[in-house]
Design a protein around this motif. Structure first.
Motif, short mmCIF file in Angstrom:
data_model
loop_
_atom_site.label_atom_id
_atom_site.label_comp_id
_atom_site.label_asym_id
_atom_site.label_seq_id
_atom_site.Cartn_x
_atom_site.Cartn_y
_atom_site.Cartn_z
N SER A 22 21.88 80.24 -2.31
CA SER A 22 21.20 81.40 -3.03
C SER A 22 19.31 80.97 -3.85
O SER A 22 19.31 82.11 -3.94
CB SER A 22 22.08 82.29 -3.66
N SER A 23 19.50 80.25 -4.43
CA SER A 23 18.71 80.40 -5.20
C SER A 23 16.79 79.58 -4.09
O SER A 23 16.20 79.09 -4.88
CB SER A 23 18.72 79.01 -6.12
N ASN A 24 17.41 79.23 -2.96
CA ASN A 24 15.95 78.26 -2.24
C ASN A 24 15.82 79.40 -1.19
O ASN A 24 15.46 79.24 -0.11
CB ASN A 24 16.66 77.42 -2.07
N VAL A 25 16.32 80.56 -0.84
CA VAL A 25 16.35 81.35 0.39
C VAL A 25 15.55 82.65 -0.01
O VAL A 25 14.95 82.91 1.14
CB VAL A 25 17.96 81.41 1.14
N TYR A 26 15.09 82.85 -1.18
CA TYR A 26 14.17 83.98 -1.28
C TYR A 26 13.01 83.28 -2.02
O TYR A 26 12.60 82.92 -2.38
CB TYR A 26 14.32 84.94 -1.79
N ARG A 27 12.34 82.47 -0.45
CA ARG A 27 10.68 81.65 -0.80
C ARG A 27 9.92 82.67 -0.38
O ARG A 27 9.23 84.33 -0.48
CB ARG A 27 10.69 81.09 0.62
N ALA A 28 8.38 82.65 -1.98
CA ALA A 28 7.20 83.47 -1.98
C ALA A 28 6.47 83.58 -1.04
O ALA A 28 6.23 84.58 -0.92
CB ALA A 28 6.85 82.59 -3.25
N LYS A 29 6.91 82.51 -0.28
CA LYS A 29 5.96 83.03 1.62
C LYS A 29 6.41 83.67 2.63
O LYS A 29 5.74 84.45 3.46
CB LYS A 29 6.41 81.63 2.26
N ASP A 30 7.63 84.64 1.63
CA ASP A 30 8.76 85.40 2.84
C ASP A 30 7.75 86.96 2.57
O ASP A 30 9.08 87.92 3.49
CB ASP A 30 10.15 85.61 3.24
N LYS A 31 7.75 86.96 1.51
CA LYS A 31 7.50 88.32 0.47
C LYS A 31 6.68 89.10 1.68
O LYS A 31 5.76 88.88 2.69
CB LYS A 31 6.34 87.92 -0.19
N PRO A 32 6.60 90.50 1.81
CA PRO A 32 7.92 91.36 0.85
C PRO A 32 8.99 91.59 0.79
O PRO A 32 9.38 92.23 0.13
CB PRO A 32 6.21 92.45 0.70
N TRP A 33 8.94 91.27 2.64
CA TRP A 33 10.38 91.50 2.99
C TRP A 33 11.80 90.82 3.27
O TRP A 33 12.91 90.99 2.88
CB TRP A 33 10.35 91.81 4.65
N TYR A 34 11.22 89.26 2.72
CA TYR A 34 12.62 87.82 2.43
C TYR A 34 13.67 88.08 3.97
O TYR A 34 14.01 88.27 3.97
CB TYR A 34 13.55 88.84 1.58
N PRO A 35 12.85 88.54 4.88
CA PRO A 35 13.86 88.12 5.90
C PRO A 35 14.75 87.08 6.34
O PRO A 35 16.81 87.24 6.57
CB PRO A 35 12.76 88.36 7.65
N MET A 36 14.75 85.89 5.91
CA MET A 36 15.46 84.96 6.06
C MET A 36 15.96 84.82 5.27
O MET A 36 17.85 84.66 5.23
CB MET A 36 14.47 83.43 5.18
N GLY A 37 16.08 85.41 3.71
CA GLY A 37 16.74 85.61 2.46
C GLY A 37 17.91 86.56 2.79
O GLY A 37 19.34 85.96 2.88
N HIS A 38 17.39 87.22 3.59
CA HIS A 38 18.47 88.42 3.47
C HIS A 38 19.18 88.34 5.03
O HIS A 38 20.95 88.45 5.17
CB HIS A 38 18.00 90.07 4.06
N GLY A 39 18.85 87.44 5.60
CA GLY A 39 19.28 87.18 7.05
C GLY A 39 20.50 85.62 6.61
O GLY A 39 21.90 86.30 6.96
N LEU A 40 20.42 84.88 5.93
CA LEU A 40 21.56 84.47 5.27
C LEU A 40 22.77 84.86 4.22
O LEU A 40 23.85 83.99 4.26
CB LEU A 40 20.45 82.88 4.45
N VAL A 41 22.49 85.57 4.19
CA VAL A 41 22.93 86.03 2.77
C VAL A 41 24.36 87.06 3.78
O VAL A 41 25.68 86.98 3.88
CB VAL A 41 22.36 87.76 2.31
N LEU A 42 23.79 87.82 4.84
CA LEU A 42 24.27 88.12 5.70
C LEU A 42 25.23 87.33 6.78
O LEU A 42 26.44 87.60 6.91
CB LEU A 42 23.40 88.63 7.15
N MET A 43 25.43 85.81 6.45
CA MET A 43 25.53 84.91 7.56
C MET A 43 26.93 84.87 6.62
O MET A 43 28.67 84.46 7.02
CB MET A 43 24.76 83.90 8.01
N TYR A 44 26.59 84.76 5.17
CA TYR A 44 27.55 84.31 4.62
C TYR A 44 28.28 85.25 4.60
O TYR A 44 29.64 84.98 4.26
CB TYR A 44 27.35 84.27 3.07
#
Length: 509
Positions: free
Chosen positions: A422-444
């Motif tokens: 979780s510490s590595n999925v919300y990357r600065a370059k994905d601002k402002p909507w963080y699609p990769m972070g939200h997608g990985l959380v959804l996978m979990y």
């Protein structure tokens, strides 16, 4: 008044109606010579709650506040002042989870071997020091080292307290207590935002930036709590000083009547640890817990940043997180209460993980700030209740003091290893909507859902086999049962040796 089972000279073991045709011998009662007729169980439970839950909840509030305050500190120029790149910041978050996960199982074993008042107090004292020093670092290496040490000392509290509480309450009473204890995490989320906003006003005091004072003041509060805990935290039921001998006896008899046969005490043997490692329930429980633990860490670490990216500045972003956590707290306690009452922990997991999934689906597809903020509520109310419910579910289905301590430690430890993700999925370059972070959380969340269904299926199947007598042991000279399930002189021996594998034991669904 104490119930008849607690005051009788012996407790009957499971009989034919419980699906165990060959159990004809009685289990010796704990402290048979102690008169417990004057003990009121309802008053005793209230006494336990008063002495145990409030202080332990405060300790977890401090724990969660200390581990997640780095997310609030980031809003007050932590990265800029320490010269951190985005990758370095994420590594500092990640390293905490590795030390946290590594030391959880050993800590639980030490907790059982030592007095909780000593072990838990010492852990708090030392992680408070680490937290304070975190506010004094000047570079990446310093922050990295303090995050590792913080994880190492914090590792024992959450799994330790959940195991500790399971040694006091019946299986049908544990869920709400675990939920109230865990709800301190939601309170800390709300309180952390308010506190960080207030402490940030100390920017420049003593030559320290605002983010440093967040660490220093919160760390000093933990140090003080650790010192006080030596006198406040109670030990296990058989030697708790705040109970009379009759009350201690009733507590232990209640647990034994609830198929917690080891409540009166158990000596450490390696076979108990091995039994946990070889138990399929431990491994499935680890997957269930990971399915909610990674999302909750991602949520708590990055909620302020997510809200900030929706168009709010640092302090408003922290303040807007408060009602989100308040809603999660209410829902978490409600789920704990009703899951205890109805005993369907698996269904609660499935329902609320689905709600959390709905929230993250909205976060993935939404490009509207108001809609995304609404989805944050769904995510919080879907994820937070699953954590204590899953721990209670695993605990309810493991018998044996040491086996349960190892199982809970493994389940929570594995969840925290995944918390590192979780510490590595919300990357600065994905601002402002963080699609990769939200997608990985959804996978979990999907993983948690799948394994909750799998766990329910196997528990139901095993309970039915026991009801049909397929797991019956051979007891004494009885011709009933099956030698392949084990031969024992008495039912008490079968309970003690087999724990939750005993054929009279029924799993909680």
């Amino acid at each position: 008044m104490a119930d008849e089972k607690a005051s009788a000279p012996s407790m009957l073991s499971k009989d034919k109606e419980a699906g165990s045709a060959n159990y004809v011998e009685d289990t010796p009662i704990y402290n048979a010579d102690v008169d417990v007729t004057q003990v009121d169980e309802k008053k005793l439970l209230r006494k336990l709650d008063l002495y145990l839950i409030p202080w332990l909840s405060l300790l977890y509030l401090l724990s969660f506040l200390d581990r997640t305050s780095v997310g609030n500190a980031k809003l007050y120029h932590l990265e800029e002042d320490l010269g951190l790149s985005d990758d370095q910041y994420l590594i500092c978050l990640t390293v905490f989870f590795f030390s946290y996960a590594i030391f959880e199982v050993p800590s639980n074993v030490f907790l059982k071997r030592l007095r909780p008042s000593i072990w838990l107090s010492a852990l708090m004292f030392f992680w408070g020091i680490m937290m304070t020093v975190q506010g004094l670092v000047h570079n990446y290496g310093g922050l990295l080292g303090m995050r590792w040490m913080l994880g190492m000392f914090e590792a024992g509290l959450f799994p330790g307290v959940n195991y500790y509480l399971s040694c006091w309450y019946k299986r049908s009473e544990f869920g709400i207590r675990a939920a109230v204890f865990f709800s301190a995490a939601t309170v800390s989320g709300a309180f952390g935002g308010l506190l960080a906003a207030a402490i940030s006003n100390m920017d420049g005091v003593g030559g320290k930036p605002g983010w440093a004072w967040i660490f220093i003041l919160e760390g000093l509060a933990t140090v003080v709590a650790g010192v006080l805990s030596f006198w406040i935290i109670q030990d296990f039921p058989d030697n708790a000083k705040f109970l009379t001998e009759a009350e201690r006896t009733v507590v232990i008899r209640r647990l034994q009547s609830d198929d917690q046969f080891s409540a009166a005490g158990e000596k450490l043997q390696w076979k108990y640890i091995w039994m946990s490692l070889m138990d399929w329930k431990t491994w499935i429980g680890m997957m269930i817990y990971a399915g909610s633990d990674m999302p909750i860490y991602a949520f708590s670490l990055f909620l302020p940043s997510i809200i900030q990216q929706l168009g709010y500045k640092a302090t408003p972003a922290n303040l807007l997180s408060v009602p989100v956590y308040a809603a999660a707290c209410i829902v978490t306690c409600g789920v704990g209460f009703f899951a205890d009452k109805w005993g369907r922990r698996g269904m609660f997991n499935i329902i609320f993980l689905s709600i959390g999934a709905a929230g993250y689906i909205i976060l993935v597809v939404s490009k509207n700030a108001a809609v995304s903020y609404f989805a944050v509520y769904l995510a919080a109310c879907g994820i937070y209740p699953v954590i204590p419910n899953s721990i209670a579910w695993v605990s309810n289905n493991v018998e044996g003091s040491y086996k349960r301590s190892v199982s809970i430690g493994m389940v929570i430890g594995f969840g925290n290893i995944n918390g590192a993700v979780s510490s590595n999925v919300y990357r600065a370059k994905d601002k402002p909507w963080y699609p990769m972070g939200h997608g990985l959380v959804l996978m979990y969340i999907g993983i948690g859902l799948i394994f909750s269904v799998v766990y329910m299926f196997f528990l139901i199947r095993e309970n039915r086999r026991r009801e049909r007598g397929e797991r019956d042991e051979s007891i004494g000279d009885s011709t009933d049962g099956d030698e392949k399930n084990g031969h024992f002189l008495t039912v008490a021996d079968a309970k003690r040796e087999k724990g939750d594998d005993w054929s009279g034991y029924r799993y909680t669904l």
